[in-house]
Scaffold this active site. Structure first.
Site, short mmCIF file in Angstrom:
data_model
loop_
_atom_site.label_atom_id
_atom_site.label_comp_id
_atom_site.label_asym_id
_atom_site.label_seq_id
_atom_site.Cartn_x
_atom_site.Cartn_y
_atom_site.Cartn_z
N LYS A 188 31.97 51.05 42.81
CA LYS A 188 33.43 51.14 42.89
C LYS A 188 33.83 51.71 44.25
O LYS A 188 33.18 52.66 44.74
CB LYS A 188 33.91 52.05 41.75
N SER B 19 40.42 51.51 35.61
CA SER B 19 40.58 51.23 37.02
C SER B 19 39.33 50.66 37.69
O SER B 19 39.39 50.22 38.83
CB SER B 19 40.99 52.51 37.77
N SER C 60 38.74 54.43 32.37
CA SER C 60 38.48 53.54 33.50
C SER C 60 37.09 52.92 33.53
O SER C 60 36.84 51.99 34.31
CB SER C 60 38.74 54.27 34.82
#
Lengths: 63, 476
Positions: free
Chosen positions: B84, B162, B186
């Site tokens: 990420k 996310s 997330s």
């Protein structure tokens, strides 16, 4: 502007960008007002919740 | 050596590792194949933030050199992965998914990436994410400088947030595994929406040094993989104490399914109302079946009920207060207005006005929540609920209006386990358990602090009986 069939196909297959995907525009002033109200409602919910005096904040947080 | 074929793209880490050691192909060949695929297909799902081709090939060559010399480090050696874009990678852009940080560069690696590099895993790219991991709250999937995360199962649907790119990339076979992060949902949401297996570790088990902070007291970093077993191998590498993270628990995870009590001795709590009322109708049939599968494993299934607390209000206020404090310089500079989502901009600004007494109240209630959950776990080893309320939402759907029109369940059941588990720092495992309207649905298992082995043992047994985690999106 004229587009070829290939260009049209490419456009259809193209990923959405951030601006295309979000319905726009929202009113920033109204959003800010709504956010403030949301937070006040949340705080109001917590205020109503009775907590014993010895319940210290979970600052030294360990699972 | 044989040519790397398409079969590698949906193989597990365990399978790829065996094939590397059998010298069916080299890490360099494997890495090049994944790099090409990530470069070609990553943009299709708005999943790719940054390809690191030269660096990856160098790392792969190092791994090959060690394997050739018989220096074997573990299952991640020579395996490509994605991270990420909230994790810093020295001298390369780390955007946090947000336009104001598009040019941001750090001069150090996040601890997680250092640990993976030591294990000779090969970083092929940074993966897209919701801007600032959603701090402030966002209304649309498009809340990212990369555009909305598109779901490989149906690109008109969101990949979740996310950790959007991490979910899409694993589901589409662009990386064998990815690293995501969770403050509240997330890792679990994109894992559920994309049909991948995701693990949110216990708070403090994985160092957050070099990761963007959103909430100092709630942020966690964890793996998103093709199987529970892969999650275990990745967690083994990324866990461990770190003096550079004040929240570090100083503990290391060792994968030891053999040390978990027999499944027949484990007590699993569930609430019928979660599976029959709280979840949207389309997701009910396969979610209900998952309870039967768990029962079939010999687990003791018992009804459970979360203690009554305003979980969502507490979690929301803490994240809003801490997130706005983290991004105060961004807000005060006015650059916050460059974010993509109006609701998020407003939420961050408003968060600066949260009163100290309200934050303290939330943190005091949190203390009570931790105490009561500890008591609940005297009677249970694991709690299970649907991972999300339904399958992936449409890209243009307003996320804050998802539950509109759904009847309130008769019982609160365990439906607030997402907020509760994150507030108490509990580990959670997301397991794909079926499909609704052609889209993946999943359950989450939540356990006591540092009980990852229990969750993974159940997850592994579940995946021995099912193949949802091995299904491929159509046309990918």
């Amino acid at each position: 502007m004229l587009l070829t069939r290939r260009e049209l196909a490419a456009l259809a297959a193209a990923p959405l960008t951030a601006q295309e995907a979000a319905p726009q525009p929202e009113n920033p002033a109204e959003e800010l007002k709504a956010a403030g109200e949301r937070l006040r409602r949340t705080a109001g919910t917590l205020t109503k919740y009775a907590v014993p005096m010895d319940a210290a904040p979970a600052f030294s947080f360990k699972a | 050596m044989a040519k790397v074929g398409d079969g590698v793209f949906f193989a597990t880490v365990v399978e790829l590792s065996a094939r590397l050691r059998a010298k069916e192909f080299s890490s360099e060949e494997l890495t090049r194949a994944f790099l090409d695929r990530l470069e070609k297909l990553g943009p299709r799902y708005n999943a790719l933030a940054l390809l690191v081709r030269d660096r990856a090939i160098g790392q792969a060559k190092d791994a090959d050199d060690e394997i050739k010399r018989g220096l074997l480090r573990g299952p991640l050696q020579g395996i490509p992965f994605g991270a990420k874009d909230l994790l810093s990678l020295a001298r390369l852009p780390t955007t946090w998914g947000a336009r104001p940080y598009a040019q941001q560069v750090f001069d150090y690696d996040a601890s997680v990436l250092t640990r993976l590099a030591r294990a000779r895993a090969v970083l092929t790219g940074k993966l897209s994410m919701v801007e600032l991991a959603g701090g402030g709250g966002y209304r649309y999937a498009a809340a990212s400088m990369f555009g909305p995360g598109l779901n490989p199962w149906d690109p008109t649907r969101w990949s979740g947030g996310s950790s959007s790119g991490s979910g899409s990339a694993v589901a589409a076979g662009l990386v064998p595994f990815a690293i995501g992060s969770e403050t509240w949902g997330s890792i679990l949401t994109p894992s559920a929406y994309c049909g991948v297996t995701g693990l949110r570790p216990t708070y403090g088990l994985v160092s957050r040094y070099g990761a963007m902070a959103l909430s100092w007291t709630m942020d966690k970093i964890g793996p998103m993989c093709r199987s529970a077993e892969d999650c275990a191998h990745v967690l083994r590498v990324i866990s461990g104490g770190d003096s550079k993270d004040p929240g570090s628990a100083g503990k290391t995870f060792y994968y030891g399914p053999q040390y978990v009590p027999a499944l027949k001795d484990l007590r699993v709590g569930f609430a019928t109302s979660d599976f029959e009322e709280w979840i949207e109708p389309a997701g009910r049939p396969d979610s209900v079946k998952s309870l039967e599968i768990l029962r079939g494993l010999g687990l003791q299934m018992k009804e459970a009920l979360l203690p009554e607390f305003p979980y969502s209000a507490v979690a929301g206020l803490i994240i809003d207060a801490e997130g706005s404090a983290v991004f105060e310089p961004l807000i005060e500079s006015g650059q916050v207005d460059e974010l993509a989502d109006q609701k998020q901009i407003a939420g961050l600004k408003a968060g600066l006005e949260i009163r100290v007494k309200d934050y303290l109240k939330a943190m005091r209630i949190r203390r009570l929540i931790q105490q009561e959950l500890r008591k609940l776990f005297i009677g249970f080893d694991v709690l299970v609920t649907p991972a999300t309320r339904g399958p992936a939402t449409q890209i243009t759907q307003a996320l804050d209006r998802r539950s509109a029109g759904l009847a309130k369940p008769r019982s609160r059941g365990l439906s607030e386990l997402g907020a509760a588990g994150n507030l108490a720092g509990l580990p959670a495992l997301c397991l794909p358990c079926g499909f609704a309207e052609g889209l993946p649905v999943a359950i989450q298992l939540v356990g006591r602090p540092f009980a990852e082995n229990t969750l993974l043992a159940i997850g592994h047994a579940f995946q021995q009986r099912t193949d949802f985690h091995r299904r491929k999106p159509p046309g990918v």
